[in-house]
Design a protein around this motif. Structure first.
Motif, PDB file in Angstrom:
ATOM      1  N   VAL A 193       0.865  -1.183   0.000  1.00  0.00           N
ATOM      2  CA  VAL A 193       0.000   0.000   0.000  1.00  0.00           C
ATOM      3  C   VAL A 193       0.899   1.229   0.000  1.00  0.00           C
ATOM      4  O   VAL A 193       1.714   1.395   0.913  1.00  0.00           O
ATOM      5  N   GLY A 194       0.763   2.068  -1.015  1.00  0.00           N
ATOM      6  CA  GLY A 194       1.628   3.251  -1.157  1.00  0.00           C
ATOM      7  C   GLY A 194       2.718   2.948  -2.167  1.00  0.00           C
ATOM      8  O   GLY A 194       3.670   2.216  -1.876  1.00  0.00           O
TER       9      GLY A 194
ATOM     10  N   GLY B 147       7.795   3.261  -2.220  1.00  0.00           N
ATOM     11  CA  GLY B 147       7.020   2.066  -2.571  1.00  0.00           C
ATOM     12  C   GLY B 147       7.733   1.269  -3.650  1.00  0.00           C
ATOM     13  O   GLY B 147       7.665   0.037  -3.696  1.00  0.00           O
TER      14      GLY B 147
ATOM     15  N   CYS C  80      -1.483  -1.163  -4.201  1.00  0.00           N
ATOM     16  CA  CYS C  80      -2.548  -0.172  -3.971  1.00  0.00           C
ATOM     17  C   CYS C  80      -1.974   1.232  -3.850  1.00  0.00           C
ATOM     18  O   CYS C  80      -0.965   1.437  -3.170  1.00  0.00           O
TER      19      CYS C  80
ATOM     20  N   VAL D  45       3.624   1.750   2.867  1.00  0.00           N
ATOM     21  CA  VAL D  45       4.609   2.738   2.406  1.00  0.00           C
ATOM     22  C   VAL D  45       3.897   4.048   2.055  1.00  0.00           C
ATOM     23  O   VAL D  45       4.212   4.711   1.068  1.00  0.00           O
TER      24      VAL D  45
ATOM     25  N   PRO E  29       8.534   6.452   9.966  1.00  0.00           N
ATOM     26  CA  PRO E  29       8.371   6.090  11.376  1.00  0.00           C
ATOM     27  C   PRO E  29       7.163   5.157  11.525  1.00  0.00           C
ATOM     28  O   PRO E  29       6.234   5.254  10.716  1.00  0.00           O
TER      29      PRO E  29
ATOM     30  N   LEU F 210       8.344  15.154  -2.012  1.00  0.00           N
ATOM     31  CA  LEU F 210       7.274  14.752  -1.088  1.00  0.00           C
ATOM     32  C   LEU F 210       6.163  15.791  -1.074  1.00  0.00           C
ATOM     33  O   LEU F 210       6.320  16.869  -0.491  1.00  0.00           O
TER      34      LEU F 210
ATOM     35  N   PHE G  40      11.079  12.033   8.997  1.00  0.00           N
ATOM     36  CA  PHE G  40      11.597  11.437   7.766  1.00  0.00           C
ATOM     37  C   PHE G  40      13.031  10.921   7.935  1.00  0.00           C
ATOM     38  O   PHE G  40      13.348   9.825   7.492  1.00  0.00           O
TER      39      PHE G  40
HETATM   40  N1  NAD Z   1      13.261   3.442   4.700  1.00  0.00           N
HETATM   41  C1  NAD Z   1      13.610   4.626   4.142  1.00  0.00           C
HETATM   42  O1  NAD Z   1      14.746   5.053   4.169  1.00  0.00           O
HETATM   43  C2  NAD Z   1      12.567   5.447   3.483  1.00  0.00           C
HETATM   44  C3  NAD Z   1      12.902   6.279   2.414  1.00  0.00           C
HETATM   45  C4  NAD Z   1      11.901   7.076   1.875  1.00  0.00           C
HETATM   46  C5  NAD Z   1      10.625   7.047   2.427  1.00  0.00           C
HETATM   47  N2  NAD Z   1      10.353   6.240   3.484  1.00  0.00           N
HETATM   48  C6  NAD Z   1       9.032   6.225   4.118  1.00  0.00           C
HETATM   49  O2  NAD Z   1       8.097   5.625   3.219  1.00  0.00           O
HETATM   50  C7  NAD Z   1       6.832   6.281   3.336  1.00  0.00           C
HETATM   51  C8  NAD Z   1       6.421   6.800   1.957  1.00  0.00           C
HETATM   52  O3  NAD Z   1       7.366   7.752   1.511  1.00  0.00           O
HETATM   53  P1  NAD Z   1       7.556   8.084  -0.049  1.00  0.00           P
HETATM   54  O4  NAD Z   1       8.833   8.832  -0.135  1.00  0.00           O
HETATM   55  O5  NAD Z   1       7.391   6.867  -0.862  1.00  0.00           O
HETATM   56  O6  NAD Z   1       6.335   9.076  -0.280  1.00  0.00           O
HETATM   57  P2  NAD Z   1       5.542   9.332  -1.658  1.00  0.00           P
HETATM   58  O7  NAD Z   1       4.757  10.563  -1.471  1.00  0.00           O
HETATM   59  O8  NAD Z   1       6.514   9.271  -2.794  1.00  0.00           O
HETATM   60  O9  NAD Z   1       4.582   8.073  -1.766  1.00  0.00           O
HETATM   61  C9  NAD Z   1       3.474   7.877  -0.923  1.00  0.00           C
HETATM   62  C10 NAD Z   1       2.386   7.214  -1.761  1.00  0.00           C
HETATM   63  O10 NAD Z   1       1.353   6.782  -0.880  1.00  0.00           O
HETATM   64  C11 NAD Z   1       0.108   7.001  -1.534  1.00  0.00           C
HETATM   65  N3  NAD Z   1      -0.943   7.023  -0.513  1.00  0.00           N
HETATM   66  C12 NAD Z   1      -1.170   7.951   0.451  1.00  0.00           C
HETATM   67  N4  NAD Z   1      -2.190   7.577   1.244  1.00  0.00           N
HETATM   68  C13 NAD Z   1      -2.624   6.379   0.780  1.00  0.00           C
HETATM   69  C14 NAD Z   1      -3.653   5.478   1.160  1.00  0.00           C
HETATM   70  N5  NAD Z   1      -4.432   5.725   2.215  1.00  0.00           N
HETATM   71  N6  NAD Z   1      -3.838   4.363   0.437  1.00  0.00           N
HETATM   72  C15 NAD Z   1      -3.050   4.091  -0.637  1.00  0.00           C
HETATM   73  N7  NAD Z   1      -2.039   4.904  -1.046  1.00  0.00           N
HETATM   74  C16 NAD Z   1      -1.838   6.023  -0.349  1.00  0.00           C
HETATM   75  C17 NAD Z   1       0.299   8.314  -2.292  1.00  0.00           C
HETATM   76  O11 NAD Z   1      -0.632   8.453  -3.345  1.00  0.00           O
HETATM   77  C18 NAD Z   1       1.742   8.168  -2.774  1.00  0.00           C
HETATM   78  O12 NAD Z   1       1.823   7.595  -4.070  1.00  0.00           O
HETATM   79  C19 NAD Z   1       7.016   7.391   4.386  1.00  0.00           C
HETATM   80  O13 NAD Z   1       6.610   6.929   5.648  1.00  0.00           O
HETATM   81  C20 NAD Z   1       8.505   7.640   4.370  1.00  0.00           C
HETATM   82  O14 NAD Z   1       9.052   8.149   5.576  1.00  0.00           O
HETATM   83  C21 NAD Z   1      11.286   5.420   3.996  1.00  0.00           C
END
Ligand code: NAD
Length: 340
Positions: free
Chosen positions: A9-10, A15, A34, A72, A97, A164, A175
């Motif tokens: 999801v995400g 993702g 998703c 995610v 987190p 973001l 983050f």
């Molecule tokens: N482990 C790491 O080092 C690392 C690196 C980057 C991001 N992250 C974490 O991953 C998560 C996502 O970050 P990102 O950079 O991919 O953000 P992003 O904005 O690129 O992606 C988030 C996605 O989630 C979707 N989304 C939001 N709410 C939703 C829901 N209810 N159902 C389905 N989809 C939904 C959005 O449409 C978007 O495509 C955050 O918590 C971030 O902190 C972790």
């Protein structure tokens, strides 16, 4: 052994790391993906060979073919999905987190316990070769008693400004500092007792992003060591890297330095750019994804398939969230804050 069914999801920037890890795994079926964004969900499903896609996470968490759900979504949007997945007996891998309130972290942890499913918060630096070397040296006693550490984890301004869409609803503490705090707890085998944090909001505010530019924090550990953490979101976008990640750790018997990203192992100079290609995080080598970003996900798959306990737990996620909340309170009040 039968294949393990996975759902994500995400499907944003991070993702894609989960998509790669599941799509490349020989014993995983990527069953469903998703995203609220329909065209993104359709595109990612096609690109990574997922059997189906949806825009409502409730459809994914109730799919009987799915065993593991990766969450995610943005920092503040993990809880409802994680709890719903656990209720449907899915093992849950939640991005860091874990959640942005103590109550939400506890909801996720207790939903996983009640439903007897595995839970891991994706603090992938435990698989980062640089950090692993540091941890090994500390655990072997080579550094003696740890005295102090300085830890920098900064992104270029592109991340909150262009990458973001939700940066104004989160912060560089959630983050990036969530990783920093987790590393400190892991390496020191100790808990943070008290924090003093200073933040400034000038640069991003002018760009209409309602989130601080940086946080500088001093952490006092329960056993007496002191850690200085720097987390910023405004490094120049002309840097040859997106993220700066450096550590200096000083014990009474040794010092250890680490530079995860801006080392000089490979430097690339072209007409278009100067860059330092990623070697440790998620490099692609001979058509396969390597690196600590995917290793943590592979570890969780192993835990589910072999019925092992994840190396990083929901409680680790909760502990990091408590420290981040104390940092936020300190930055707001201008006073040191005990971690509760
Ligand atoms: N482990 C790491 O080092 C690392 C690196 C980057 C991001 N992250 C974490 O991953 C998560 C996502 O970050 P990102 O950079 O991919 O953000 P992003 O904005 O690129 O992606 C988030 C996605 O989630 C979707 N989304 C939001 N709410 C939703 C829901 N209810 N159902 C389905 N989809 C939904 C959005 O449409 C978007 O495509 C955050 O918590 C971030 O902190 C972790």
């Amino acid at each position: 052994m039968a294949s393990t069914g996975a759902g994500i999801v995400g499907l944003g920037i991070w993702g894609e790391t989960h998509l790669m890890a599941y799509a490349e795994h020989p014993h995983v079926d990527l069953v469903k993906v998703c995203d609220l964004n329909k065209s993104r969900a359709r595109k990612m499903a096609k690109e990574y060979g997922a059997k189906s896609w949806c825009t409502d996470y409730r459809e994914l968490v109730t799919d009987p073919e799915i065993d593991i759900v990766s969450i995610v979504t943005p920092d503040f949007a993990h809880t409802d999905i994680a709890v719903a997945a656990a209720k449907n007996k899915k093992h849950i891998l939640v991005e860091k987190p874990l959640a942005t309130t103590v109550a939400d972290c506890k909801k996720i942890i207790s939903a996983a316990k009640r439903n007897k499913v595995k839970l891991m918060c994706d603090f992938h630096n435990h698989w980062n070769p640089c950090m692993h070397r540091v941890k090994e040296a500390v655990d072997a006693g080579e550094m003696g008693t740890l005295q102090f550490m300085s830890l920098r984890l900064n992104d270029t301004i592109e991340v909150p400004r262009d990458w973001l869409a939700w940066s104004g609803k989160s912060s560089v503490l959630w983050f990036l500092a969530s990783h920093s705090v987790d590393l400190v707890r892991w390496i020191f085998k100790d808990e943070v007792d008290r924090v003093y944090t200073v933040a400034r909001s000038r640069v991003l505010k002018k760009l209409g992003k309602n989130t601080p530019d940086f946080y500088m924090s001093t952490l006092e550990m329960k056993k007496g060591a002191v850690v200085a953490i720097e987390n910023g979101w405004i490094m120049s976008d002309k840097m040859p890297i997106v993220c700066a990640f450096q550590m200096e750790l000083i014990g009474d018997k040794g010092t250890i330095l680490s530079d995860v990203v801006s080392h000089e192992a490979v430097q690339k100079f072209t007409d278009k750019e100067v860059s330092l290609p990623d070697l440790f995080g998620r490099p692609e080598i001979q058509g396969k994804t390597y690196g600590f970003a995917v290793e943590s996900i592979r570890h969780f798959i192993d835990c589910v398939r072999l019925n092992r306990k994840p190396h990083v737990t929901g409680e680790d996620g909760l502990a990091a969230t408590k420290v981040i909340l104390a940092m936020m309170e300190s930055a707001k009040t201008g006073k040191p804050v005990k971690v509760r």
